[in-house]
Design an enzyme around this catalytic site. Structure first.
Site, PDB file in Angstrom:
ATOM      1  N   LYS A 128      26.391 -28.197 -21.312  1.00 50.85           N
ATOM      2  CA  LYS A 128      25.392 -29.222 -21.100  1.00 50.85           C
ATOM      3  C   LYS A 128      24.506 -29.361 -22.320  1.00 50.85           C
ATOM      4  CE  LYS A 128      25.064 -27.559 -16.353  1.00 50.85           C
ATOM      5  NZ  LYS A 128      24.223 -26.779 -15.430  1.00 50.85           N
ATOM      6  N   GLY A 129      24.552 -28.326 -23.156  1.00 55.43           N
ATOM      7  CA  GLY A 129      23.568 -28.208 -24.236  1.00 55.43           C
ATOM      8  C   GLY A 129      23.580 -29.326 -25.254  1.00 55.43           C
ATOM      9  N   GLU A 175      28.463 -29.993 -30.767  1.00 55.10           N
ATOM     10  CA  GLU A 175      27.993 -28.745 -30.147  1.00 55.10           C
ATOM     11  C   GLU A 175      26.487 -28.607 -30.329  1.00 55.10           C
ATOM     12  OE1 GLU A 175      28.415 -26.408 -28.270  1.00 55.10           O
ATOM     13  OE2 GLU A 175      30.338 -25.386 -28.412  1.00 55.10           O
ATOM     14  N   ASP A 176      25.860 -27.851 -29.431  1.00 60.46           N
ATOM     15  CA  ASP A 176      24.435 -27.556 -29.601  1.00 60.46           C
ATOM     16  C   ASP A 176      24.227 -26.454 -30.637  1.00 60.46           C
ATOM     17  OD1 ASP A 176      25.623 -25.601 -27.979  1.00 60.46           O
ATOM     18  OD2 ASP A 176      24.152 -25.712 -26.375  1.00 60.46           O
ATOM     19  N   ASP A 205      27.252 -19.799 -32.354  1.00 56.50           N
ATOM     20  CA  ASP A 205      26.667 -18.456 -32.360  1.00 56.50           C
ATOM     21  C   ASP A 205      27.774 -17.474 -32.765  1.00 56.50           C
ATOM     22  OD1 ASP A 205      24.693 -16.506 -31.730  1.00 56.50           O
ATOM     23  OD2 ASP A 205      25.406 -16.342 -29.680  1.00 56.50           O
ATOM     24  N   LYS A 253      24.042 -20.234 -36.212  1.00 56.76           N
ATOM     25  CA  LYS A 253      23.509 -18.871 -36.372  1.00 56.76           C
ATOM     26  C   LYS A 253      24.584 -18.025 -37.040  1.00 56.76           C
ATOM     27  CE  LYS A 253      21.422 -18.019 -32.080  1.00 56.76           C
ATOM     28  NZ  LYS A 253      21.174 -17.089 -30.954  1.00 56.76           N
ATOM     29  N   PHE A 284      17.020 -16.011 -30.124  1.00 60.06           N
ATOM     30  CA  PHE A 284      17.452 -16.817 -28.980  1.00 60.06           C
ATOM     31  C   PHE A 284      16.514 -18.021 -28.853  1.00 60.06           C
ATOM     32  CE2 PHE A 284      17.805 -18.071 -24.546  1.00 60.06           C
ATOM     33  CZ  PHE A 284      19.184 -18.146 -24.433  1.00 60.06           C
ATOM     34  N   VAL A 285      17.080 -19.204 -28.980  1.00 59.26           N
ATOM     35  CA  VAL A 285      16.258 -20.418 -28.994  1.00 59.26           C
ATOM     36  C   VAL A 285      16.492 -21.269 -27.743  1.00 59.26           C
ATOM     37  CG1 VAL A 285      16.018 -20.547 -31.509  1.00 59.26           C
ATOM     38  CG2 VAL A 285      18.007 -21.615 -30.406  1.00 59.26           C
ATOM     39  N   ASP A 320      19.094 -23.938 -23.085  1.00 59.32           N
ATOM     40  CA  ASP A 320      18.389 -23.426 -21.916  1.00 59.32           C
ATOM     41  C   ASP A 320      18.198 -21.918 -21.940  1.00 59.32           C
ATOM     42  OD1 ASP A 320      21.221 -22.807 -21.518  1.00 59.32           O
ATOM     43  OD2 ASP A 320      20.626 -22.218 -19.498  1.00 59.32           O
ATOM     44  N   ARG A 341      15.649 -27.087 -21.168  1.00 58.31           N
ATOM     45  CA  ARG A 341      16.504 -28.040 -21.887  1.00 58.31           C
ATOM     46  C   ARG A 341      15.740 -29.302 -22.282  1.00 58.31           C
ATOM     47  NH1 ARG A 341      21.885 -26.300 -21.265  1.00 58.31           N
ATOM     48  NH2 ARG A 341      22.435 -25.422 -19.246  1.00 58.31           N
TER      49      ARG A 341
HETATM   50  P1  5GP Z   1      29.259 -19.047 -29.116  1.00 55.87           P
HETATM   51  O1  5GP Z   1      28.758 -17.634 -29.072  1.00 55.87           O
HETATM   52  O2  5GP Z   1      30.568 -19.179 -28.417  1.00 55.87           O
HETATM   53  O3  5GP Z   1      29.295 -19.566 -30.534  1.00 55.87           O
HETATM   54  O4  5GP Z   1      28.199 -19.938 -28.360  1.00 55.87           O
HETATM   55  C1  5GP Z   1      28.380 -20.282 -27.016  1.00 55.87           C
HETATM   56  C2  5GP Z   1      27.206 -20.883 -26.356  1.00 55.87           C
HETATM   57  O5  5GP Z   1      26.197 -19.889 -26.196  1.00 55.87           O
HETATM   58  C3  5GP Z   1      26.490 -22.036 -27.051  1.00 55.87           C
HETATM   59  O6  5GP Z   1      27.138 -23.276 -26.897  1.00 55.87           O
HETATM   60  C4  5GP Z   1      25.169 -21.990 -26.290  1.00 55.87           C
HETATM   61  O7  5GP Z   1      25.281 -22.678 -25.071  1.00 55.87           O
HETATM   62  C5  5GP Z   1      24.966 -20.506 -26.048  1.00 55.87           C
HETATM   63  N1  5GP Z   1      24.012 -19.967 -27.036  1.00 55.87           N
HETATM   64  C6  5GP Z   1      24.271 -19.292 -28.166  1.00 55.87           C
HETATM   65  N2  5GP Z   1      23.132 -18.978 -28.811  1.00 55.87           N
HETATM   66  C7  5GP Z   1      22.126 -19.492 -28.051  1.00 55.87           C
HETATM   67  C8  5GP Z   1      20.699 -19.516 -28.189  1.00 55.87           C
HETATM   68  O8  5GP Z   1      20.075 -19.030 -29.147  1.00 55.87           O
HETATM   69  N3  5GP Z   1      20.017 -20.147 -27.201  1.00 55.87           N
HETATM   70  C9  5GP Z   1      20.616 -20.722 -26.116  1.00 55.87           C
HETATM   71  N4  5GP Z   1      19.836 -21.296 -25.229  1.00 55.87           N
HETATM   72  N5  5GP Z   1      21.952 -20.716 -25.959  1.00 55.87           N
HETATM   73  C10 5GP Z   1      22.696 -20.110 -26.925  1.00 55.87           C
END
Ligand code: 5GP
Length: 179
Positions: free
Chosen positions: A42-43, A98-99, A102, A130, A151-152, A158, A164
Site C-alpha cells: 500500500k506504501g 516502490e515506497d 530496504d 536505505k 525506521f521511517v 506505516d 500513512r
Molecule cells: P525490503 O526489505 O524488501 O526492501 O522492503 C520491504 C518493505 O518493507 C517496504 O516496501 C516497506 O513496506 C517496508 N519497509 C522497509 N523499511 C521501512 C521503513 O523504514 N519504514 C516503513 N514504514 N516500512 C519499511
C-alpha cells in the site's frame, strides 16, 4: 499522531520538489514509449499519485500487492503475491513504483517475477532507498532520496498501518514502538 514523530526527515516541500523532478526525468526517458506504471500496495500509493501528475506523456497504471515479512522486523525473506496485475506486461515498458527499498528482497522478487512475463523493459523507481540495509544485489533505476538506517513513516509508509497519511517522512519516537 504528529506528537509521536521524533523528527521530520524529509519535509512536504522537499518531497514535492523531488517528485516533480522525477516526473520530468521519466517524461524525458519514456517519451514515445508504451509506459505501464506498476504501484506496489500500500506504501507506494501517495508517491504514485503525485508522481504520475508530473509525467507528461500517456501512461497506464496498475497495482500489485505482495506479502511483507513482518512490519519492522526481519524474517525469512519469502515474498508472495497477494494481488496480481489486471494487465499484461508483455512488450510494454514497465516501471515499478516502490515506497522504499530496504533489504531489497521485495524488489528482487518483483523484478524476477515480472521479467518472466517478457516486458519490453523493466525499471524501478523508489521514493526512498536505505542502501545500508541491503541483503541482495538490487538497485533502483530512479531514486528520490537515500536515507540512513532509520525506521521511517509517512507519505504512504506505516507503522502498524498508521501514519500513512502524514504529508512528510518522519522518524518515530521510540515510545511509539513500545506501546
Ligand atoms: P525490503 O526489505 O524488501 O526492501 O522492503 C520491504 C518493505 O518493507 C517496504 O516496501 C516497506 O513496506 C517496508 N519497509 C522497509 N523499511 C521501512 C521503513 O523504514 N519504514 C516503513 N514504514 N516500512 C519499511
Amino acid at each position: 499522531m504528529e506528537e509521536q514523530i521524533e523528527k521530520v526527515l524529509i519535509s512536504e516541500e522537499e518531497l514535492k520538489k523531488r517528485v516533480s523532478q522525477l516526473g520530468e526525468e521519466i517524461t524525458k526517458d519514456y517519451r514515445g514509449k508504451d509506459l505501464l506504471i506498476i504501484g506496489i500496495f500500500k506504501g507506494a500509493v501517495p508517491f504514485l499519485a503525485d508522481l504520475i501528475r508530473h509525467i507528461k506523456i500517456p501512461l497506464r497504471y496498475d497495482f500489485m500487492a505482495v506479502s511483507s515479512y513482518g512490519s519492522a522486523t526481519r524474517s525469512s525473506g519469502a515474498v508472495r503475491i497477494l494481488k496480481d496485475l489486471d494487465t499484461s506486461v508483455e512488450d510494454v515498458h514497465v516501471l515499478i513504483v516502490e515506497d522504499i527499498v530496504d533489504t531489497g528482497l521485495t524488489l528482487k522478487y518483483l523484478k524476477e517475477n515480472l521479467s518472466r512475463r517478457h516486458p519490453q523493459s523493466l525499471k524501478v523507481i523508489t521514493l526512498l532507498d536505505k542502501p545500508e540495509r541491503r541483503e541482495v544485489d538490487v538497485q533502483p533505476d530512479y531514486n528520490g532520496f537515500v536515507i540512513p538506517n532509520e525506521f521511517v513513516v509517512g507519505y504512504g509508509l506505516d507503522f502498524n498501518e498508521i501514519f500513512r497519511n502524514l504529508p512528510y517522512i518522519g522518524i518515530l519516537k521510540p515510545e511509539a514502538y513500545e506501546k
